[in-house]
Scaffold this active site. Structure first.
Site, PDB file in Angstrom:
ATOM      1  N   CYS A 172      64.604  38.219  40.263  1.00 31.52           N
ATOM      2  CA  CYS A 172      63.325  37.520  40.166  1.00 31.52           C
ATOM      3  C   CYS A 172      63.612  36.026  40.236  1.00 31.52           C
ATOM      4  O   CYS A 172      64.653  35.561  39.755  1.00 31.52           O
ATOM      5  CB  CYS A 172      62.642  37.875  38.841  1.00 31.52           C
ATOM      6  SG  CYS A 172      61.027  37.087  38.618  1.00 31.52           S
ATOM      7  N   TYR A 256      54.348  33.886  32.977  1.00 32.23           N
ATOM      8  CA  TYR A 256      53.574  35.125  32.881  1.00 32.23           C
ATOM      9  C   TYR A 256      53.149  35.449  31.453  1.00 32.23           C
ATOM     10  O   TYR A 256      52.269  36.286  31.246  1.00 32.23           O
ATOM     11  CB  TYR A 256      54.374  36.289  33.474  1.00 32.23           C
ATOM     12  CG  TYR A 256      54.370  36.256  34.978  1.00 32.23           C
ATOM     13  CD1 TYR A 256      53.410  36.935  35.706  1.00 32.23           C
ATOM     14  CD2 TYR A 256      55.324  35.517  35.683  1.00 32.23           C
ATOM     15  CE1 TYR A 256      53.382  36.889  37.093  1.00 32.23           C
ATOM     16  CE2 TYR A 256      55.312  35.460  37.064  1.00 32.23           C
ATOM     17  CZ  TYR A 256      54.342  36.146  37.762  1.00 32.23           C
ATOM     18  OH  TYR A 256      54.316  36.085  39.133  1.00 32.23           O
TER      19      TYR A 256
END
Length: 438
Positions: A172, A256
């Protein structure tokens, strides 16, 4: 080392591919790639042809001896590969738009990797990834699979639990973006900053921050309390954190986390975007259309800077430094999605976590993080329960487990709401969910 490498990229028609090509070119002395195979499905032919032509122009300009092949046959491409990267999107961006819009109709956040959107992306994606794992086992059993496909944490755990492939790593760009952002705040080179990461994909925290080996976490927390620095590692639009919250939690959150700690604000913003047909999926569709127009320009032979707007910043750094580290046995430290092996206490030994790892020729060795701090432990365990239940639903094609998974998720208020959302989304994505409609 003199061995030439073969890399296969599944989802090669992605707008991200020029990032990977640039990364290989920039690190060619460390990773001598002789063959790069870009693979996609027939529906993506136009995109693959466009991206493939740009990739060939980039390689020609750089003058590196690497052949770029385009293929619509995975088996043909995978034969004897050394590294396989996966960056696919089942249903393409139209499916992502449904993942975002359907939950919002029910007053619930729809997002690519969180809540209902993340659940359904996993349900569509996991069976395809497991098929790829089976083909890798047969055609290139010594290859490493490096997965960028979201939701990367769930995809990684599914592969490790339900295939025979153990050389599977999830990547990621969020952690490397946090490292880069903090280095910029500190006005130092990125190489001098290291963060101890612990958690799950898109649910990872920086539990310690070092500059030249000395902890600077308190200083960094003070810096990101300043609203001017709130977007130090921006990947999504979000509000600044309350200073009191940051002081008390005493770890560095990722972008997030706004979905879980600022749910009402994020939902309000998403509903406004929904009403104006400007959900993130719809914005990305416009960015992609613009990017592919640029890619078609036969004079273009470098990665366009606009690609960073797509959310792909540092993708090539994350991918290519990992390939280089495995190939050259560098034993440097990188944050990855891999099997826990006791690195994070309180999560199963064989579950997938996102954690800082030492990278060797035999793969990642997670650093021992021990017990997570109490303020973040409960949320991470809840999300892991959601993930594991969702993975079972994907593998079995089990509607009831999909409903249970969504009910577990903190973004959904109750079981009846979960039933309504799951049933509507199952019908909307029916063509990509054959296990649920046997």
């Amino acid at each position: 080392m003199s061995k030439k490498l073969k890399i296969v990229t599944i989802g090669g028609g992605s707008s991200y591919t020029p990032e990977l090509v640039e990364g290989i070119i920039n690190r060619y002395e460390q990773i001598p790639v002789s063959e790069l195979w870009l693979v996609d499905v027939e529906e993506g032919r136009e995109k693959l042809e466009t991206v493939g032509a740009l990739a060939k122009r980039m390689v020609k300009k750089a003058g590196v001896p690497m052949e770029v092949h385009l293929s619509y046959n995975r088996r043909e491409a995978l034969k004897d590969a050394d590294f396989v990267t996966t960056q696919l999107r089942v249903g393409q961006l139209a499916a992502r738009a449904l993942d975002e819009r359907i939950p919002l109709k029910h007053g619930v956040i729809g997002q690519e990797t969180n809540g209902a959107g993340g659940l359904f992306k996993a349900l569509r994606t996991i069976p395809v990834i497991l098929d790829i794992c089976n083909e890798v086992e047969e055609l290139c059993p010594n290859a490493w699979i490096l997965n960028f496909t979201n939701p990367a944490g769930m995809v990684t755990e599914a592969a490790l639990r339900y295939s025979n492939i153990k050389r599977f790593i999830g990547l990621c760009n969020i952690p490397i973006g946090m490292e880069m952002g903090i280095a910029k705040l500190l006005n130092v080179d990125h190489s001098r900053v290291r963060i101890d990461f612990a958690g799950l994909n898109h649910m990872v925290f920086g539990v310690e921050v070092y500059l030249d080996g000395v902890s600077v976490k308190e200083q960094v927390l003070e810096m990101i309390m300043d609203p001017a620095n709130a977007s130090f590692a921006k990947n999504i639009d979000a509000e600044e954190w309350a200073p009191e919250f940051l002081k008390a939690i005493n770890v560095i959150p990722c972008s997030y986390h706004h979905y879980y700690y600022k749910t009402s604000e994020m939902l309000e913003r998403a509903l406004k975007d929904f009403e104006s047909n400007e959900t993130r999926a719809e914005v990305v569709q416009k960015i992609e259309a613009s990017l592919f127009e640029k890619y078609k320009d036969e004079a273009l032979d470098v990665k366009p800077p606009e690609l960073e707007e797509r959310g792909g910043a540092y993708y090539s750094d994350a991918a290519c430094r990992l390939i280089s580290s495995i190939y050259n046995d560098t034993r440097d430290i990188q944050p990855l999605n891999t099997v826990n092996k006791g690195a994070i206490s309180g999560l199963q030994y064989d579950s997938a976590v996102e954690v800082s790892c030492v990278i060797t020729k035999d793969g990642p060795v997670p650093l021992t993080m021990g017990e997570l701090p109490v303020p973040i432990r409960g949320l991470i365990q809840t999300i892991k329960s959601f993930e594991q239940t969702a993975i079972e639903a994907a593998v079995e094609g089990n509607r009831e487990k999909a409903i249970l998974a969504l009910t577990i998720n903190p973004l959904v208020a109750n079981d009846k709401l979960a039933v309504a959302i799951v049933d509507e989304m199952l019908e909307a994505h029916k063509q990509y969910l054959p296990k649920f409609f046997k």
